[in-house]
Design a protein around this motif. Structure first.
Motif, PDB file in Angstrom:
ATOM      1  N   MET A   1       0.836  -1.205   0.000  1.00 12.61           N
ATOM      2  CA  MET A   1       0.000   0.000   0.000  1.00 12.61           C
ATOM      3  C   MET A   1       0.871   1.255   0.000  1.00 12.61           C
ATOM      4  O   MET A   1       0.549   2.242  -0.662  1.00 12.61           O
ATOM      5  N   LEU A   2       1.970   1.210   0.731  1.00 10.22           N
ATOM      6  CA  LEU A   2       2.872   2.351   0.797  1.00 10.22           C
ATOM      7  C   LEU A   2       3.511   2.615  -0.563  1.00 10.22           C
ATOM      8  O   LEU A   2       3.663   3.767  -0.961  1.00 10.22           O
ATOM      9  N   LYS A   3       3.856   1.563  -1.293  1.00 12.58           N
ATOM     10  CA  LYS A   3       4.441   1.734  -2.624  1.00 12.58           C
ATOM     11  C   LYS A   3       3.531   2.563  -3.517  1.00 12.58           C
ATOM     12  O   LYS A   3       4.004   3.375  -4.302  1.00 12.58           O
ATOM     13  N   GLY A   4       2.239   2.351  -3.397  1.00 12.89           N
ATOM     14  CA  GLY A   4       1.285   3.064  -4.233  1.00 12.89           C
ATOM     15  C   GLY A   4       1.032   4.494  -3.812  1.00 12.89           C
ATOM     16  O   GLY A   4       0.473   5.283  -4.578  1.00 12.89           O
ATOM     17  N   THR A   5       1.431   4.860  -2.608  1.00 13.71           N
ATOM     18  CA  THR A   5       1.121   6.200  -2.105  1.00 13.71           C
ATOM     19  C   THR A   5       2.358   7.035  -1.762  1.00 13.71           C
ATOM     20  O   THR A   5       2.230   8.239  -1.537  1.00 13.71           O
ATOM     21  N   LEU A   6       3.523   6.413  -1.754  1.00 12.48           N
ATOM     22  CA  LEU A   6       4.718   7.115  -1.283  1.00 12.48           C
ATOM     23  C   LEU A   6       5.049   8.339  -2.127  1.00 12.48           C
ATOM     24  O   LEU A   6       5.454   9.368  -1.589  1.00 12.48           O
ATOM     25  N   GLU A   7       4.839   8.261  -3.432  1.00 12.33           N
ATOM     26  CA  GLU A   7       5.118   9.433  -4.272  1.00 12.33           C
ATOM     27  C   GLU A   7       4.264  10.619  -3.821  1.00 12.33           C
ATOM     28  O   GLU A   7       4.770  11.726  -3.649  1.00 12.33           O
ATOM     29  N   GLY A   8       2.985  10.392  -3.602  1.00 11.02           N
ATOM     30  CA  GLY A   8       2.103  11.462  -3.149  1.00 11.02           C
ATOM     31  C   GLY A   8       2.516  11.999  -1.788  1.00 11.02           C
ATOM     32  O   GLY A   8       2.457  13.213  -1.548  1.00 11.02           O
ATOM     33  N   ILE A   9       2.942  11.104  -0.903  1.00 11.68           N
ATOM     34  CA  ILE A   9       3.379  11.526   0.431  1.00 11.68           C
ATOM     35  C   ILE A   9       4.612  12.420   0.326  1.00 11.68           C
ATOM     36  O   ILE A   9       4.699  13.466   0.978  1.00 11.68           O
ATOM     37  N   VAL A  10       5.560  12.032  -0.517  1.00  8.56           N
ATOM     38  CA  VAL A  10       6.781  12.838  -0.695  1.00  8.56           C
ATOM     39  C   VAL A  10       6.443  14.175  -1.355  1.00  8.56           C
ATOM     40  O   VAL A  10       6.963  15.218  -0.948  1.00  8.56           O
ATOM     41  N   LEU A  11       5.550  14.172  -2.337  1.00 10.69           N
ATOM     42  CA  LEU A  11       5.140  15.439  -2.945  1.00 10.69           C
ATOM     43  C   LEU A  11       4.496  16.347  -1.902  1.00 10.69           C
ATOM     44  O   LEU A  11       4.725  17.564  -1.906  1.00 10.69           O
ATOM     45  N   ALA A  12       3.711  15.777  -0.992  1.00 15.09           N
ATOM     46  CA  ALA A  12       3.080  16.570   0.066  1.00 15.09           C
ATOM     47  C   ALA A  12       4.135  17.185   0.992  1.00 15.09           C
ATOM     48  O   ALA A  12       4.002  18.336   1.411  1.00 15.09           O
ATOM     49  N   ILE A  13       5.182  16.431   1.293  1.00 15.59           N
ATOM     50  CA  ILE A  13       6.270  16.970   2.116  1.00 15.59           C
ATOM     51  C   ILE A  13       6.950  18.119   1.380  1.00 15.59           C
ATOM     52  O   ILE A  13       7.228  19.169   1.959  1.00 15.59           O
ATOM     53  N   LEU A  14       7.200  17.933   0.081  1.00 13.17           N
ATOM     54  CA  LEU A  14       7.862  18.982  -0.699  1.00 13.17           C
ATOM     55  C   LEU A  14       6.958  20.196  -0.905  1.00 13.17           C
ATOM     56  O   LEU A  14       7.445  21.289  -1.188  1.00 13.17           O
ATOM     57  N   ALA A  15       5.649  20.018  -0.777  1.00 15.10           N
ATOM     58  CA  ALA A  15       4.734  21.161  -0.851  1.00 15.10           C
ATOM     59  C   ALA A  15       4.906  22.065   0.368  1.00 15.10           C
ATOM     60  O   ALA A  15       4.636  23.265   0.303  1.00 15.10           O
ATOM     61  N   GLU A  16       5.370  21.480   1.473  1.00 14.03           N
ATOM     62  CA  GLU A  16       5.610  22.256   2.698  1.00 14.03           C
ATOM     63  C   GLU A  16       6.890  23.081   2.594  1.00 14.03           C
ATOM     64  O   GLU A  16       6.956  24.193   3.081  1.00 14.03           O
ATOM     65  N   ARG A  17       7.927  22.460   1.980  1.00 14.86           N
ATOM     66  CA  ARG A  17       9.227  23.133   1.888  1.00 14.86           C
ATOM     67  C   ARG A  17      10.143  22.352   0.958  1.00 14.86           C
ATOM     68  O   ARG A  17       9.955  21.160   0.748  1.00 14.86           O
ATOM     69  N   SER A  18      11.152  23.020   0.427  1.00 15.01           N
ATOM     70  CA  SER A  18      12.197  22.346  -0.344  1.00 15.01           C
ATOM     71  C   SER A  18      13.021  21.496   0.612  1.00 15.01           C
ATOM     72  O   SER A  18      13.143  21.829   1.799  1.00 15.01           O
ATOM     73  N   ALA A  19      13.586  20.397   0.098  1.00 14.63           N
ATOM     74  CA  ALA A  19      14.334  19.515   0.992  1.00 14.63           C
ATOM     75  C   ALA A  19      15.340  18.668   0.219  1.00 14.63           C
ATOM     76  O   ALA A  19      15.183  18.426  -0.983  1.00 14.63           O
ATOM     77  N   PHE A  20      16.339  18.214   0.941  1.00 17.77           N
ATOM     78  CA  PHE A  20      17.293  17.232   0.439  1.00 17.77           C
ATOM     79  C   PHE A  20      16.741  15.843   0.726  1.00 17.77           C
ATOM     80  O   PHE A  20      15.927  15.669   1.642  1.00 17.77           O
ATOM     81  N   GLY A  21      17.209  14.846  -0.009  1.00 16.20           N
ATOM     82  CA  GLY A  21      16.734  13.477   0.175  1.00 16.20           C
ATOM     83  C   GLY A  21      16.782  12.983   1.612  1.00 16.20           C
ATOM     84  O   GLY A  21      15.778  12.482   2.140  1.00 16.20           O
ATOM     85  N   PRO A  22      17.930  13.107   2.293  1.00 17.46           N
ATOM     86  CA  PRO A  22      17.989  12.630   3.675  1.00 17.46           C
ATOM     87  C   PRO A  22      17.006  13.347   4.612  1.00 17.46           C
ATOM     88  O   PRO A  22      16.493  12.756   5.553  1.00 17.46           O
ATOM     89  N   GLU A  23      16.713  14.622   4.331  1.00 20.59           N
ATOM     90  CA  GLU A  23      15.728  15.349   5.135  1.00 20.59           C
ATOM     91  C   GLU A  23      14.331  14.772   4.929  1.00 20.59           C
ATOM     92  O   GLU A  23      13.547  14.681   5.874  1.00 20.59           O
TER      93      GLU A  23
END
Length: 114
Positions: free
Chosen positions: A8-30
């Motif tokens: 289930m996470l595989k299918g949603t992880l892209e959206g979750i990461v996009l949501a994090i990046l909507a909050e702020r710019s970030a490096f991969g480890p962040e």
């Protein structure tokens, strides 16, 4: 993490990461650290790195190479308009699915009726 959760996470992880990046710019480890703080303890940097490569190739983020004191420049990921559009589509799809799933009988509710 169980196999069902992993799938289930595989299918949603892209959206979750996009949501994090909507909050702020970030490096991969962040991003990885942020996910872990939000309860996704089993997420690895390798998983996030591969996902970031994919969303960069899809044109969903802008990437700025920032000099590093140790080693090669680091990539700073910023959500662009295409990424915001993709995120909006993710939330629309998520809401649609979540509402339909919520309408399904849950096992514990089913057992209470018997």
């Amino acid at each position: 993490m169980g196999s069902q959760m992993t799938e289930m996470l595989k299918g949603t992880l892209e959206g979750i990461v996009l949501a994090i990046l909507a909050e702020r710019s970030a490096f991969g480890p962040e991003i990885t650290a942020d996910l872990r703080e939000r309860g996704f303890a089993d997420i690895t940097e390798g998983t996030i790195y591969a996902l970031l490569v994919r969303i960069e190739q899809k044109g969903l983020v802008e990437v700025e190479k920032v000099p590093s004191e140790k080693g090669p420049p680091r990539k700073l990921f910023t959500l662009n308009q295409a990424g915001r559009d993709q995120l909006a589509e993710f939330w629309t799809t998520w809401t649609f699915l979540a509402q339909r799933i919520e309408d399904l009988p849950h096992t514990d509710q089913h057992e209470e009726r018997n």
